[in-house]
Motif scaffolding. Structure first.
Motif, PDB file in Angstrom:
ATOM      1  N   ASN B  56       0.825  -1.207   0.000  1.00 20.86           N
ATOM      2  CA  ASN B  56       0.000   0.000   0.000  1.00 20.86           C
ATOM      3  C   ASN B  56       0.860   1.259   0.000  1.00 20.86           C
ATOM      4  OD1 ASN B  56      -2.288  -1.540   0.017  1.00 20.86           O
ATOM      5  ND2 ASN B  56      -2.530  -1.485   2.248  1.00 20.86           N
ATOM      6  N   CYS B  60       1.308   4.120  -3.138  1.00 20.48           N
ATOM      7  CA  CYS B  60       0.863   5.477  -2.793  1.00 20.48           C
ATOM      8  C   CYS B  60      -0.591   5.490  -2.328  1.00 20.48           C
ATOM      9  CB  CYS B  60       0.994   6.444  -3.960  1.00 20.48           C
ATOM     10  SG  CYS B  60       2.656   6.716  -4.481  1.00 20.48           S
ATOM     11  N   LEU B  61      -1.074   4.358  -1.837  1.00 19.52           N
ATOM     12  CA  LEU B  61      -2.433   4.333  -1.303  1.00 19.52           C
ATOM     13  C   LEU B  61      -2.404   4.735   0.162  1.00 19.52           C
ATOM     14  CD1 LEU B  61      -3.545   0.920  -2.834  1.00 19.52           C
ATOM     15  CD2 LEU B  61      -4.017   3.214  -3.695  1.00 19.52           C
ATOM     16  N   ASP B  62      -1.232   4.627   0.761  1.00 14.38           N
ATOM     17  CA  ASP B  62      -1.074   4.939   2.169  1.00 14.38           C
ATOM     18  C   ASP B  62       0.250   5.684   2.310  1.00 14.38           C
ATOM     19  OD1 ASP B  62      -1.880   4.991   4.742  1.00 14.38           O
ATOM     20  OD2 ASP B  62      -1.922   2.805   5.027  1.00 14.38           O
ATOM     21  N   THR B  63       0.373   6.448   3.371  1.00 16.35           N
ATOM     22  CA  THR B  63       1.603   7.218   3.560  1.00 16.35           C
ATOM     23  C   THR B  63       2.401   6.609   4.711  1.00 16.35           C
ATOM     24  OG1 THR B  63       0.237   8.687   4.883  1.00 16.35           O
ATOM     25  CG2 THR B  63       0.801   9.423   2.667  1.00 16.35           C
TER      26      THR B  63
END
Ligand SMILES: Nc1ncnc2c1ncn2[C@@H]1O[C@H](COP(=O)(O)OP(=O)(O)OP(=O)(O)O)[C@@H](O)[C@H]1O
Ligand SMILES: [Mg+2]
Lengths: 401, 236
Positions: B56, B60-63
């Motif tokens: 993820n 780039c779905l999560d930082t």
């Protein structure tokens, strides 16, 4: 980009057809109810106002006796023509004084007969009653003075007895005498109480007194007051004059009553206005309920939509692209619902006012108001959950339960 | 191996924490690796070891909570939301562990969706989506919604959606998790082909050593850290 968003939105509406229809239904019902109720209410108010103005404006009606309750009057001796003349001479700011005497008769013409009521009065009666002539003339002075057998008839009499044509010059039999028709009244239609105002025969009061009632009594005096004059002042002047003429001492009550149409007008229009407001309030509640319905559907679908927003963002949609799509979707849905609601309201209120026999009084500001309100509700509840979802990390939107 | 070129992807001390304060849980406890253009990487490890979390962050779905993530030398952790969205749109294809297809939406429409945001014309989108569906062996199923497809078919629609944009990097979280062996072999052969023929860099999470054998590099996660990172001869 807008066009793209529009296409996506339309696709989304079609895909979730059931949800879209339910959402629109809330708006449709709310908008239609508010507009219909207010339109019908306005029509009813206008109808009542029109009928009251048909009664005659600034009109005072003086009758012997006091009103004791619904339909009951205490005794009090009748007026006579001199009382009416005294009012005309001594009270300021009046336009017309019409003493009246009434009688019921069966009118006969040829083989036709018709039960009707006769009003004996003078030419001021036409002023106080807001009557206009469709044909013929009013009474001449000599006809009034000597009580000639002449009559002015209403539209119903003309239709029922004289089959509507060439009424002038015809002779109606009223019991023991006959009278010549010299005038035809313009039709007024039904009164607000439902009685037929055109079912009337007007004659010089002396004719009625001599030929029909057999006495000198005047049962009512109708007085038109000049416009913009306070009818209360005139009312007091008439009361003083009549008390004097009837020799009432200071501690005796009036044995007659003066009725002011302005009061009736105020009461009746007030009542219908309250009714309109009530109807409007009920309808507004349905608009709010519709709004809550939209809110519910939007909130229920938020989980699914949040995941959808997560998917769209995960594959590269920008936040503003997603929001634009949802905004367009909400706008399209709620304005479509609003338009359908307006069309429905137009249909319902035109049919309704036709059935109720009231004028069709469309109020554009209410249409605009209902439309704007429903659009706002739709946009509010369609857009804000979407905005919250679009602010999440894509993965959080995808995980949303 | 390809250490001379600048890496395509570089993780430096990436930490991902879930929850805040006392109940904080570290899913990634400082992850370092470099991935070069053209690699086919299999990520393995026990359940809960942080494989999906690392995917993820890669996608780039999560930082990340801390640490550096460089993509083409760009510091991804400093990008804003829109810049990350554009990175996903233009360079990344993601296959989720749980498909994440749009409900009541045909396979074709699901697959063409990334192209909608790329601004392609309808006819181009449809042609590309059909080709991608054909590539995963779903020709004839274009008009079926996810509800009318088996788990394996949905998985393949999800792969087709990730492929349709010709991404630079394909990130697949257990792409064969719902498939039988024959289908799994087909998918792996497909990923191999995409990697060798089109030069797409592939990162894949899997539990099955047979599938991991198709990759030329194996990263083993345990408890939020890279435990082993080794190159291998890829099965063809
Ligand atoms: N949103 C979250 N909030 C809190 N904890 C989370 C969250 N997502 C994952 N975790 C935790 O982080 C750890 C790593 O999860 P992750 O999904 O990366 O595991 P995984 O290696 O993919 O496992 P699996 O093989 O079962 O898919 C797990 O212990 C999980 O409980
Ligand atoms: Mg996982």
């Amino acid at each position: 980009m807008i066009w793209n968003a529009f296409l996506l939105a339309v696709r989304e509406i079609r895909r979730n057809l059931m949800r879209s229809i339910l959402t629109m239904l809330g708006i449709i019902i709310g908008v239609a109810a508010v507009i219909t109720m207010v339109t019908l209410g306005n029509g009813a108010t206008a109808q009542v106002a029109a009928e009251i103005s048909g009664l005659g404006s600034n009109l005072l009606m003086v009758r012997p006796g006091q009103r004791m309750g619904p339909g009951q009057r205490s005794g009090g001796k009748s007026f006579n023509l001199e009382d009416a003349e005294a009012i005309r001479q001594q009270v300021a700011s009046i336009v017309a004084v019409a003493p009246t005497a009434n009688a019921s008769v069966t009118a006969v013409y040829g083989n036709e007969n018709w039960s009707s009521s006769v009003v004996g009065s003078n030419n001021d009666y036409f002023i106080t009653g807001n009557w206009e002539l469709a044909a013929g003339r009013k009474f001449s002075d000599s006809e009034l003075k000597s009580g000639k057998n002449r009559c002015v008839i209403g539209n119903t009499i003309a239709k029922e007895l004289l089959s509507g044509e060439d009424v002038l010059g015809k002779k109606l039999r009223l019991g023991s005498f006959s009278c010549e028709v010299i005038g035809l009244l313009k039709s007024k239609g039904q009164s607000m109480m439902g009685s037929d105002q055109d079912d009337t025969i007007i004659m010089p009061i002396k004719t009625v007194q001599r030929r029909l009632s057999g006495n000198q009594d005047v049962s009512m005096i109708r007085i038109s007051v000049k416009p913009n004059i306070d009818t209360d002042v005139v009312n007091r002047a008439i009361t003083m004059l009549l008390r004097d003429r009837r020799h009432l001492s200071d501690n005796e009550k009036n044995d007659f009553s003066v009725m002011d149409t302005r009061e009736i007008t105020n009461t009746l229009t007030g009542t219908t206005k309250v009714m309109t407001m009530l109807l409007g309030a009920v309808a507004a509640v349905s608009l709010i309920v519709g709004g809550i319905g939209i809110m519910n559907i939007m909130l229920v679908s938020v989980t699914e939509r949040t995941r959808e927003i997560g998917i769209r963002m995960a594959i590269g949609a920008l936040e503003k692209e997603v929001l634009l799509q949802f905004l367009v979707e909400a706008v399209v849905l709620s304005s479509l619902g609003g338009i359908i609601g307006i069309l429905l309201a137009l249909l319902a209120s035109s049919v309704g006012s036709a059935l109720m026999g009231i004028p069709f009084m469309l109020d554009y500001s209410i249409i605009a108001l209902a439309f704007v309100f429903s659009a706002m509700v739709g946009v509010l509840f369609g857009y804000f959950p979407a905005r919250n979802a679009a602010r999440l990390n894509p993965i959080d939107a995808l995980r949303h339960e | 191996m390809k250490s001379r070129e600048a890496p395509l992807i570089e993780f430096k001390g990436v930490v991902k924490a879930y929850g805040k304060g006392g109940s904080e849980f570290l899913a990634l406890k400082g992850v370092d690796f470099q991935i070069h253009q053209g690699e086919f990487v299999a990520i393995m490890g026990p359940s809960g070891s942080g494989k999906s979390t690392v995917m993820n962050v890669l996608g780039c779905l999560d930082t990340p909570t801390s640490g550096e993530y460089l993509f083409h030398g760009v510091h991804v952790e400093t990008l804003n939301r829109d810049q990350r969205a554009l990175l996903r749109r233009n360079y990344l294809g993601f296959v989720f562990q749980g498909f994440n297809l749009l409900a009541r939406t045909s396979a074709l429409e699901n697959v063409e969706l990334p192209l909608v945001y790329r601004g392609l014309k309808r006819s181009e989108r449809h042609a590309a989506a059909r080709k991608a569906l054909e590539l995963v062996g779903l020709q004839g199923w274009e008009d079926h919604a996810p509800g009318e497809l088996s788990g394996g078919q949905q998985q393949r629609v999800a792969i087709a959606r990730a492929l349709v944009t010709n991404p630079k990097v394909l990130l697949a979280d257990e792409p064969t998790g719902n498939l039988d062996t024959a289908r799994s072999e087909e998918i792996m052969a497909l990923l191999s082909r995409l990697n060798s023929d089109l030069g797409i860099t592939v990162l894949m999470v899997t539990h099955e050593p047979e599938m991991a054998a198709y990759a030329n590099r194996l990263i083993h996660f345990v408890d939020g850290k890279v435990e082993r990172d080794q190159y291998q001869e890829a099965k063809q």
